[in-house]
Design a protein around this motif. Structure first.
Motif, PDB file in Angstrom:
ATOM      1  N   GLY A  56       0.788  -1.226   0.000  1.00  0.00           N
ATOM      2  CA  GLY A  56       0.000   0.000   0.000  1.00  0.00           C
ATOM      3  C   GLY A  56       0.820   1.276   0.000  1.00  0.00           C
ATOM      4  N   ALA A  57       2.113   1.167  -0.285  1.00  0.00           N
ATOM      5  CA  ALA A  57       3.002   2.332  -0.416  1.00  0.00           C
ATOM      6  C   ALA A  57       3.152   3.118   0.881  1.00  0.00           C
ATOM      7  N   LEU A  58       3.014   2.406   2.014  1.00  0.00           N
ATOM      8  CA  LEU A  58       3.203   3.042   3.318  1.00  0.00           C
ATOM      9  C   LEU A  58       4.582   2.744   3.903  1.00  0.00           C
ATOM     10  N   LEU A  59       5.250   1.728   3.369  1.00  0.00           N
ATOM     11  CA  LEU A  59       6.542   1.281   3.880  1.00  0.00           C
ATOM     12  C   LEU A  59       7.407   0.868   2.689  1.00  0.00           C
ATOM     13  N   THR A  60       8.686   1.245   2.740  1.00  0.00           N
ATOM     14  CA  THR A  60       9.605   0.921   1.646  1.00  0.00           C
ATOM     15  C   THR A  60      10.266  -0.434   1.891  1.00  0.00           C
ATOM     16  N   PRO A  61      10.289  -1.306   0.900  1.00  0.00           N
ATOM     17  CA  PRO A  61      10.960  -2.608   1.095  1.00  0.00           C
ATOM     18  C   PRO A  61      12.469  -2.442   1.160  1.00  0.00           C
ATOM     19  N   THR A  62      13.123  -3.407   1.791  1.00  0.00           N
ATOM     20  CA  THR A  62      14.588  -3.419   1.808  1.00  0.00           C
ATOM     21  C   THR A  62      15.121  -3.648   0.397  1.00  0.00           C
ATOM     22  N   SER A  63      14.456  -4.523  -0.339  1.00  0.00           N
ATOM     23  CA  SER A  63      14.789  -4.747  -1.749  1.00  0.00           C
ATOM     24  C   SER A  63      13.544  -5.240  -2.466  1.00  0.00           C
ATOM     25  N   GLY A  64      13.578  -5.193  -3.782  1.00  0.00           N
ATOM     26  CA  GLY A  64      12.417  -5.582  -4.575  1.00  0.00           C
ATOM     27  C   GLY A  64      11.661  -4.360  -5.066  1.00  0.00           C
ATOM     28  N   GLU A  65      10.638  -4.590  -5.886  1.00  0.00           N
ATOM     29  CA  GLU A  65       9.909  -3.497  -6.526  1.00  0.00           C
ATOM     30  C   GLU A  65       8.401  -3.703  -6.420  1.00  0.00           C
ATOM     31  N   VAL A  66       7.698  -2.598  -6.174  1.00  0.00           N
ATOM     32  CA  VAL A  66       6.234  -2.588  -6.144  1.00  0.00           C
ATOM     33  C   VAL A  66       5.730  -1.742  -7.306  1.00  0.00           C
ATOM     34  N   LEU A  67       4.750  -2.267  -8.048  1.00  0.00           N
ATOM     35  CA  LEU A  67       4.119  -1.506  -9.128  1.00  0.00           C
ATOM     36  C   LEU A  67       2.615  -1.465  -8.873  1.00  0.00           C
ATOM     37  N   ILE A  68       2.049  -0.272  -8.893  1.00  0.00           N
ATOM     38  CA  ILE A  68       0.605  -0.061  -8.762  1.00  0.00           C
ATOM     39  C   ILE A  68       0.077   0.409 -10.105  1.00  0.00           C
ATOM     40  N   ASP A  69      -0.799  -0.374 -10.707  1.00  0.00           N
ATOM     41  CA  ASP A  69      -1.374  -0.035 -12.006  1.00  0.00           C
ATOM     42  C   ASP A  69      -0.273   0.243 -13.037  1.00  0.00           C
ATOM     43  N   GLY A  70       0.795  -0.552 -12.950  1.00  0.00           N
ATOM     44  CA  GLY A  70       1.887  -0.435 -13.904  1.00  0.00           C
ATOM     45  C   GLY A  70       2.929   0.607 -13.566  1.00  0.00           C
ATOM     46  N   GLU A  71       2.708   1.370 -12.498  1.00  0.00           N
ATOM     47  CA  GLU A  71       3.637   2.444 -12.118  1.00  0.00           C
ATOM     48  C   GLU A  71       4.514   1.994 -10.954  1.00  0.00           C
ATOM     49  N   SER A  72       5.815   2.054 -11.153  1.00  0.00           N
ATOM     50  CA  SER A  72       6.753   1.632 -10.113  1.00  0.00           C
ATOM     51  C   SER A  72       6.813   2.676  -8.994  1.00  0.00           C
ATOM     52  N   LEU A  73       6.933   2.188  -7.750  1.00  0.00           N
ATOM     53  CA  LEU A  73       7.071   3.089  -6.608  1.00  0.00           C
ATOM     54  C   LEU A  73       8.531   3.441  -6.339  1.00  0.00           C
ATOM     55  N   ALA A  74       9.433   2.779  -7.019  1.00  0.00           N
ATOM     56  CA  ALA A  74      10.862   2.982  -6.788  1.00  0.00           C
ATOM     57  C   ALA A  74      11.261   4.434  -7.053  1.00  0.00           C
ATOM     58  N   GLY A  75      11.997   5.011  -6.124  1.00  0.00           N
ATOM     59  CA  GLY A  75      12.530   6.359  -6.313  1.00  0.00           C
ATOM     60  C   GLY A  75      11.569   7.486  -6.010  1.00  0.00           C
ATOM     61  N   LYS A  76      10.335   7.175  -5.637  1.00  0.00           N
ATOM     62  CA  LYS A  76       9.373   8.237  -5.341  1.00  0.00           C
ATOM     63  C   LYS A  76       9.616   8.799  -3.936  1.00  0.00           C
TER      64      LYS A  76
END
Length: 226
Positions: A56-76
């Motif tokens: 839910g984009a409330l916590l950043t993972p130590t590694s790996g990538e999350v995409l919501i509706d095709g949009e990566s959360l990395a670097g936000k």
């Protein structure tokens, strides 16, 4: 081809406490497509809250990538993630978390206002959602005038208000009896199909699992099929 609304690619989350290292999620992967309601189960301490917070984009993972509706959360940054949560993610909590001083319709309109939605369009969407969830006649009621089931239905409507790609539900039936719990999850499942969206529900309630498209268990930091 059915669109993917949520993608978790090899998500790892490690916590450090002094010299101790605890891996809660270990290269966890998940794909949820439009129209799917996925149940996630697991005992206390298995990492369900961490999983939900990362998805839910409330916590950043130590590694790996999350995409919501095709949009990566990395670097936000924090502001960008906050905007993404407001527009792309809906949340339903164990208790409905309604604001006590706002009427039912006002709960939905506040969310729309925060997202800068056109007022007329917001009023039309609010009325549509409340009617579909059987709450239009309760739109002027305050939370203390609602039953537990009605409160959770308002929470569902509020979560869908900004037309998010995915909805996360954290133990949505925990405070409800069996009948009301079934009703709430059935409505959630219907809305997932009607809106062409996706939902992930963390639950201990085995009585509602038949309403889900998939059931996954969180074990040893990864999700496995039931």
């Amino acid at each position: 081809m059915t669109a993917t609304k949520l993608m978790l690619n090899e998500i790892t989350r490690v916590y450090h406490d002094g010299d101790t290292e605890l891996t809660v999620l270990n290269k966890l992967s998940l794909e949820v497509k439009a129209g799917e309601l996925v149940a996630v189960m697991g005992p206390s301490g298995s990492g369900k809250s961490t999983f939900l917070s990362i998805a839910g984009a409330l916590l950043t993972p130590t590694s790996g990538e999350v995409l919501i509706d095709g949009e990566s959360l990395a670097g936000k940054n924090g502001q960008q993630l906050s905007k993404l949560r407001l527009h792309n993610i809906g949340f339903i909590f164990q208790s409905a978390n309604l604001l006590p001083y706002l009427k039912v319709e006002e709960q939905l309109m506040l969310v729309a206002k925060l997202a800068d939605m056109d007022k007329r369009a917001a009023q039309a969407r609010s009325a549509m959602l409340l009617e579909r969830l059987g709450l239009l006649h309760r739109r002027s009621a305050y939370p203390n005038q609602l039953s537990g089931g009605e409160k959770q239905r308002v929470a569902i409507a509020r979560a869908w208000m900004n037309d998010p790609a995915i909805l996360f539900a954290d133990e949505p039936t925990a405070s409800l009896d069996a009948s009301r719990g079934q009703d709430v999850v059935a409505m959630l499942a219907r809305e997932v199909k009607a809106e062409g969206k996706a939902a992930v529900m963390v639950t201990h309630d085995e009585r509602v699992l038949h309403l889900c498209d998939r059931i996954l268990h969180l074990k040893n930091g990864v999700l496995v099929s039931a």
